[in-house]
Design an enzyme around this catalytic site. Sequence first.
Site, PDB file in Angstrom:
ATOM      1  N   ARG A 176       0.835  -1.195   0.000  1.00  0.00           N
ATOM      2  CA  ARG A 176       0.000   0.000   0.000  1.00  0.00           C
ATOM      3  C   ARG A 176       0.876   1.253   0.000  1.00  0.00           C
ATOM      4  O   ARG A 176       1.928   1.279   0.658  1.00  0.00           O
ATOM      5  CB  ARG A 176      -0.865  -0.021   1.257  1.00  0.00           C
ATOM      6  CG  ARG A 176      -1.894   1.090   1.380  1.00  0.00           C
ATOM      7  CD  ARG A 176      -2.984   0.963   0.381  1.00  0.00           C
ATOM      8  NE  ARG A 176      -4.187   1.680   0.766  1.00  0.00           N
ATOM      9  CZ  ARG A 176      -5.233   1.855  -0.053  1.00  0.00           C
ATOM     10  NH1 ARG A 176      -5.206   1.374  -1.283  1.00  0.00           N
ATOM     11  NH2 ARG A 176      -6.309   2.486   0.357  1.00  0.00           N
ATOM     12  N   THR A 189      -8.997   0.375 -10.337  1.00  0.00           N
ATOM     13  CA  THR A 189      -8.195  -0.746  -9.860  1.00  0.00           C
ATOM     14  C   THR A 189      -8.270  -1.939 -10.810  1.00  0.00           C
ATOM     15  O   THR A 189      -9.089  -1.974 -11.717  1.00  0.00           O
ATOM     16  CB  THR A 189      -8.665  -1.148  -8.437  1.00  0.00           C
ATOM     17  OG1 THR A 189      -8.729   0.001  -7.646  1.00  0.00           O
ATOM     18  CG2 THR A 189      -7.789  -2.159  -7.784  1.00  0.00           C
ATOM     19  N   SER A 220      -7.888   0.542   2.879  1.00  0.00           N
ATOM     20  CA  SER A 220      -8.297   0.037   1.571  1.00  0.00           C
ATOM     21  C   SER A 220      -9.483  -0.903   1.733  1.00  0.00           C
ATOM     22  O   SER A 220      -9.801  -1.363   2.828  1.00  0.00           O
ATOM     23  CB  SER A 220      -7.142  -0.731   0.933  1.00  0.00           C
ATOM     24  OG  SER A 220      -7.564  -1.402  -0.228  1.00  0.00           O
TER      25      SER A 220
HETATM   26  N1  GLU Z   1      -8.335   2.831  -3.498  1.00  0.00           N
HETATM   27  C1  GLU Z   1      -9.287   1.788  -3.411  1.00  0.00           C
HETATM   28  C2  GLU Z   1      -9.006   0.871  -2.242  1.00  0.00           C
HETATM   29  O1  GLU Z   1      -7.890   0.659  -1.911  1.00  0.00           O
HETATM   30  C3  GLU Z   1      -9.300   0.974  -4.626  1.00  0.00           C
HETATM   31  C4  GLU Z   1      -9.733   1.783  -5.778  1.00  0.00           C
HETATM   32  C5  GLU Z   1     -10.910   1.221  -6.447  1.00  0.00           C
HETATM   33  O2  GLU Z   1     -10.996   0.020  -6.670  1.00  0.00           O
HETATM   34  O3  GLU Z   1     -11.761   2.030  -6.791  1.00  0.00           O
HETATM   35  O4  GLU Z   1      -9.903   0.351  -1.675  1.00  0.00           O
END
Ligand code: GLU
Length: 595
Positions: free
Chosen positions: A105, A406, A472
């Site tokens: 991360r 993602t 996350s």
């Molecule tokens: N930043 C998001 C997370 O770590 C993931 C981004 C996404 O899938 O939209 O949960």
Amino acid sequence: MRFTLALATTATLVSLTLVPTGATAQTRTAGPTATGFGGAISTVDATATAVGLDVLRRGGNAVDAAIAAAAALGVTEPFSAGIGGGGFFVYYDAKDKTVSTIDGRESGPATMTEDAFIDPADGLQYDFPEARVSGLSVGTPGTLATWEAAARKWGTRPLGSLLRPAADVADRGFTVDATFRQQVAENAAAFGQFDSTRELYLPGGAPPTVGTTLRNPDLADTYRLIAKRGTGVFYRGSIAADIVRTVQHPPVADDPTGTWTYPIRPGDLRRSDLAAYEVRYPEPTKSDYRGLTVYGMSTPSSGGTAVGEALNILEKTDLSKETTIQALHRYVESTALTFADRNRYVGAYTPQSVLDKLISDDWASQRACRIDPAKAMTKPVPPGDLTATGCTPASVGGPVEQGQSTTNLTVADRWGNVVEYTLTIEQTGGNAMVVPGRGFLLNNELTDFNFVPTQGTAPDPNLPGPNKRPRSSMSPTIVLKDGKPFLALGSPGGATIITTVLQVLINRIDLGMTLPEAMAAPRASQRNSAGIPSEAAFHARYGPGLEALGHTFAADVTELGAATAIEFTRHGGMIASAEPARRGGGSAAVVRPRY
Ligand code: GLU
């Protein structure tokens, strides 16, 4: 013999040079499902799948193939993945029969404070786009350090050799398809503010035309430089210098394209932050579900505890004996309860004792007792009180997060090793800044912190802090049956990742679906809001039944998630499964197909 083969896919149409083991095997890489032996891979993109499959065919293991495929995704899915971002890597080692994880991360700068997203001019939080398209949102990228750690610990190839196929794709280019063009179009105003980004992704000032070839020679050079010099050049050398310069002095164009109404603020990420970055190796989360053992990602991801808590709540009822509506009622109720707890308790520094409690069967009993089979709970539901006994009492609810970016990949090899890997640059298009001369976008992961406290008078576990990693939702998950892999899966989609992974699991385990059916089935994502966001097909099919129990629906969402998975069958068989339609459809392949 070598030959060149065209593979159709969601995001790209590309010619790749592959070493074939059979022409029919190659054609399978274009589809969402592949069944066979000897190794398997599932990604959102045929190019990445082909790159990973080639590594498996040449004797590389699942870790080698996952890294090579992820590097290729950095080229063809640059708005969802890349060395400017971070992610979580979950690995089952067939020899040791253990599941391990890597936390790659992004981390905040050492100077980050709790009010990082508060405008000093007026004391109000920045609007999301202002925070996103700035240097403030950029955390130290963890993706390259993840690849290096995985390659060193479990791989069989030097990292450099795993970057070269992706460098070749970046040099040769790939064919732009409708999804890629749309992602650029949606980001055109942000991308148009930066010379480096618009040169690459807005050729002639507009999103690239479908069917044209997009090359990224800067990224090819970056990958080759790292291959030659090692990851030190990224964390301590010339690439680190360029990342820091981009964050501290965003490369704003003199004559921007498109309208951007916010100031573009610099950030304070420093070379010392990059130099100090290290991946972590948290113990995976572990929970039992109907005789299976479910391993997931621990903090700073909330994915493992949230999937585990919801499964534990669901396990209190035999869903296979319920009507579909009753099973789905319990599914959405369980995720509302789980999200309330996650928002209250889970962040980078949550004590292990709290995580253990949230994922315990006793806690699930204290939460499951709130579910009424005949009537939906009023949302938002309050988080549970960890000090209470019996059915948990009420307090205040929490906010709902959105997100849709993602990428995820799943790989298994002939030896039985399995990789489940989710990586991201946060929003589709990250912070919109391509590092000049380097060909990759920076993340905006720090906007995953809560900008202001969200938990009333209770502490908020996800406020910004020095060197802290934002919470996350990424949920790379490996499920064992009798100690051996049964299923591996993950998805993009921000906070909806948790519900997508959960829904595929219950579809497969409880509701009698095959894995491809479980992946294709319409999705809903109740994250403790008044209305359930769902795909139109879910709403149409199950809406009336759930509304009769008191549920309400939010506006339909186009799609939820873009999952990849592999199921392990008897005698070494594997079913690699990708999305048949979402995000344009994914790409699954096996080393030795069985038809
Ligand atoms: N930043 C998001 C997370 O770590 C993931 C981004 C996404 O899938 O939209 O949960």
